[in-house]
Motif scaffolding. Structure first.
Motif: not given
Length: 108
Positions: A55-69
């Motif tokens: 997925p482009n959306h990857i696990p981020g901090d504070a339960d918010e996803d980050d974008l890989y691309a």
């Protein structure tokens, strides 16, 4: 040895769907992996390198996803290839998958 990296994206397929399409198109077998950084992704080894789907959306901090691309926020799923040599046949076959667009490449 030179490494060739290509990145593709799609908003038409989930990672699981795309892994099935690529497996059918290329005759490769994907295994599901789990990474703290990337989340669940699919990996296939080929004679010339490897293919990863995630997925482009990857696990981020504070339960918010980050974008890989980050430069391609529209892409819900990414396909990454790494080969030792240029492989135009591989990329031509990937180009036959509906909804899959090449996002870029680099040679290291």
């Amino acid at each position: 040895m030179t490494d060739h990296h290509h990145r593709y994206g799609t908003s038409a397929h989930t990672a699981e769907e795309l892994a099935g399409l690529v497996a059918d198109q290329l005759g490769v077998v994907f295994t599901e992996r789990d990474s703290d950084y990337r989340g669940i992704y699919h990996l296939a080894d080929t004679p010339d390198g490897r293919i990863e789907i995630q997925p482009n959306h990857i696990p981020g901090d504070a339960d918010e996803d980050d974008l890989y691309a980050e430069d391609h926020p529209w892409a819900q799923t990414l396909l990454l290839t790494e080969t030792a040599t240029a492989n135009p046949a591989l990329h031509a076959r990937l180009g036959l998958i509906d909804g899959l667009a090449q996002l870029g490449h680099e040679t290291a």
